[in-house]
Motif scaffolding. Structure first.
Motif, short mmCIF file in Angstrom:
data_model
loop_
_atom_site.label_atom_id
_atom_site.label_comp_id
_atom_site.label_asym_id
_atom_site.label_seq_id
_atom_site.Cartn_x
_atom_site.Cartn_y
_atom_site.Cartn_z
N GLN A 31 1.06 -1.41 -0.04
CA GLN A 31 0.12 0.13 -0.40
C GLN A 31 0.70 1.04 -0.03
OE1 GLN A 31 -2.21 1.25 3.22
NE2 GLN A 31 -3.88 0.59 2.81
N LYS A 32 0.53 1.93 -0.72
CA LYS A 32 0.97 3.53 -0.46
C LYS A 32 0.06 4.60 -0.59
CE LYS A 32 4.97 3.45 -2.93
NZ LYS A 32 6.34 3.95 -3.29
N ARG A 33 1.08 5.76 -0.63
CA ARG A 33 0.38 7.19 -0.07
C ARG A 33 0.96 8.29 -1.79
NH1 ARG A 33 -3.49 8.22 4.18
NH2 ARG A 33 -2.80 6.23 5.33
N ASP A 34 0.41 8.46 -2.47
CA ASP A 34 0.54 9.97 -2.93
C ASP A 34 1.37 10.98 -2.34
OD1 ASP A 34 -2.04 11.27 -3.02
OD2 ASP A 34 -2.10 10.43 -4.86
N ARG A 35 1.08 11.99 -3.22
CA ARG A 35 1.58 13.45 -2.05
C ARG A 35 0.53 14.74 -1.75
NH1 ARG A 35 4.79 15.47 -7.72
NH2 ARG A 35 4.95 14.28 -8.53
N ASN A 36 -0.94 13.35 -2.33
CA ASN A 36 -2.09 14.25 -1.18
C ASN A 36 -2.14 13.39 -0.79
OD1 ASN A 36 -1.53 16.39 -3.33
ND2 ASN A 36 -3.04 15.54 -4.77
N GLY A 37 -1.91 12.69 -0.39
CA GLY A 37 -2.10 12.14 1.07
C GLY A 37 -2.87 10.15 0.74
N HIS A 38 -3.39 10.22 -0.57
CA HIS A 38 -4.46 9.31 -1.23
C HIS A 38 -3.96 8.04 -1.45
CE1 HIS A 38 -5.96 12.88 -2.86
NE2 HIS A 38 -7.28 12.94 -2.26
N ILE A 39 -4.32 6.54 -0.91
CA ILE A 39 -3.93 5.85 -1.04
C ILE A 39 -4.31 4.68 -2.23
CG2 ILE A 39 -3.60 3.45 0.46
CD1 ILE A 39 -5.04 5.12 3.14
N TYR A 40 -3.43 4.45 -2.67
CA TYR A 40 -3.01 3.19 -3.60
C TYR A 40 -2.44 2.01 -3.31
CZ TYR A 40 1.39 5.47 -5.30
OH TYR A 40 2.70 5.46 -5.08
N TRP A 41 -2.41 1.02 -4.31
CA TRP A 41 -2.37 -0.39 -4.21
C TRP A 41 -1.43 -0.68 -5.73
CZ3 TRP A 41 -2.93 -3.25 0.38
CH2 TRP A 41 -4.11 -2.63 1.00
N ARG A 42 -0.37 -0.90 -5.08
CA ARG A 42 0.92 -1.99 -6.35
C ARG A 42 1.09 -3.45 -5.75
NH1 ARG A 42 2.93 1.26 -9.67
NH2 ARG A 42 4.22 -0.21 -10.17
N GLY A 43 1.05 -4.29 -6.55
CA GLY A 43 1.19 -5.37 -7.54
C GLY A 43 2.17 -5.56 -8.12
N TYR A 44 2.61 -6.73 -7.34
CA TYR A 44 3.83 -7.33 -8.91
C TYR A 44 3.58 -8.79 -8.72
CZ TYR A 44 8.12 -8.56 -10.51
OH TYR A 44 9.35 -9.48 -11.11
N ASN A 45 3.30 -9.76 -9.66
CA ASN A 45 4.04 -10.62 -9.70
C ASN A 45 4.99 -11.50 -10.85
OD1 ASN A 45 3.60 -13.52 -10.85
ND2 ASN A 45 1.65 -13.36 -11.27
N PRO A 46 5.76 -11.81 -9.72
CA PRO A 46 7.59 -12.39 -10.63
C PRO A 46 7.89 -13.37 -10.78
CG PRO A 46 7.53 -13.06 -7.91
CD PRO A 46 6.27 -12.05 -7.72
N ILE A 47 6.57 -14.44 -11.14
CA ILE A 47 6.57 -15.46 -11.70
C ILE A 47 6.09 -14.40 -13.84
CG2 ILE A 47 5.02 -17.48 -12.86
CD1 ILE A 47 4.63 -18.36 -9.73
N THR A 48 5.01 -14.23 -13.80
CA THR A 48 4.50 -13.57 -15.36
C THR A 48 5.47 -12.57 -15.18
OG1 THR A 48 3.40 -12.47 -14.21
CG2 THR A 48 2.76 -13.94 -14.63
N GLY A 49 6.13 -11.48 -14.52
CA GLY A 49 6.49 -9.95 -14.49
C GLY A 49 5.29 -8.71 -14.92
N ARG A 50 4.21 -9.68 -14.32
CA ARG A 50 3.22 -7.75 -14.49
C ARG A 50 2.89 -7.65 -12.93
NH1 ARG A 50 -1.35 -12.08 -17.18
NH2 ARG A 50 -0.27 -12.00 -19.28
N SER A 51 3.20 -6.09 -13.15
CA SER A 51 3.07 -5.29 -11.94
C SER A 51 1.75 -4.03 -12.21
CB SER A 51 3.91 -4.22 -12.05
OG SER A 51 3.74 -3.69 -12.92
N ALA A 52 0.67 -4.48 -11.09
CA ALA A 52 -0.21 -3.10 -11.54
C ALA A 52 -0.10 -2.24 -10.42
CB ALA A 52 -1.60 -4.38 -11.44
N CYS A 53 -1.51 -1.19 -10.62
CA CYS A 53 -1.56 -0.71 -9.81
C CYS A 53 -3.29 -0.32 -9.73
CB CYS A 53 -1.04 1.18 -9.72
SG CYS A 53 -1.13 2.69 -8.89
N PHE A 54 -4.01 -0.09 -8.10
CA PHE A 54 -5.41 0.26 -8.31
C PHE A 54 -5.25 0.92 -7.10
CE2 PHE A 54 -4.57 -4.37 -9.69
CZ PHE A 54 -5.34 -4.54 -10.74
N GLY A 55 -7.09 1.76 -7.19
CA GLY A 55 -6.57 2.82 -6.10
C GLY A 55 -7.77 2.68 -5.26
N SER A 56 -8.23 1.35 -5.06
CA SER A 56 -8.93 0.54 -4.05
C SER A 56 -8.40 -0.71 -3.93
CB SER A 56 -10.74 0.31 -4.03
OG SER A 56 -10.57 -0.54 -5.09
N GLU A 57 -8.14 -1.31 -2.30
CA GLU A 57 -8.42 -2.50 -1.94
C GLU A 57 -9.09 -4.05 -2.33
OE1 GLU A 57 -8.58 -5.22 2.47
OE2 GLU A 57 -8.45 -3.16 2.52
#
Length: 76
Positions: free
Chosen positions: A35-61
């Motif tokens: 979980q991360k926060r942007d400079r405005n304090g909004h929470i967002y989520w990052r994910g990474y799958n090392p098997i496929t090499g894919r990553s993603a970013c989402f605004g909600s859990e």
């Protein structure tokens, strides 16, 4: 000044060695989610799958959970 230059080069090489060592030791096939926060304090989520090499970013859990489930079913 020569000692300072040698020290700076050695320090740089040690940092690179340390970073590569940590990456090698922490490599895993498990999904990585954080979980991360942007400079405005909004929470967002990052994910990474090392098997496929894919990553993603989402605004909600909920969106992140859906992505995790999709990654699981794609591996089956």
């Amino acid at each position: 000044m020569k000692i300072v230059e040698v020290w700076l080069r050695l320090e740089s090489k040690l940092k690179i060695f340390w970073q590569k060592s940590v990456m090698a030791l922490s490599a895993s096939s498990e999904l990585q989610v954080w979980q991360k926060r942007d400079r405005n304090g909004h929470i967002y989520w990052r994910g990474y799958n090392p098997i496929t090499g894919r990553s993603a970013c989402f605004g909600s859990e909920a969106e992140m959970r859906m992505w995790i489930e999709m990654q699981y079913y794609q591996e089956m």
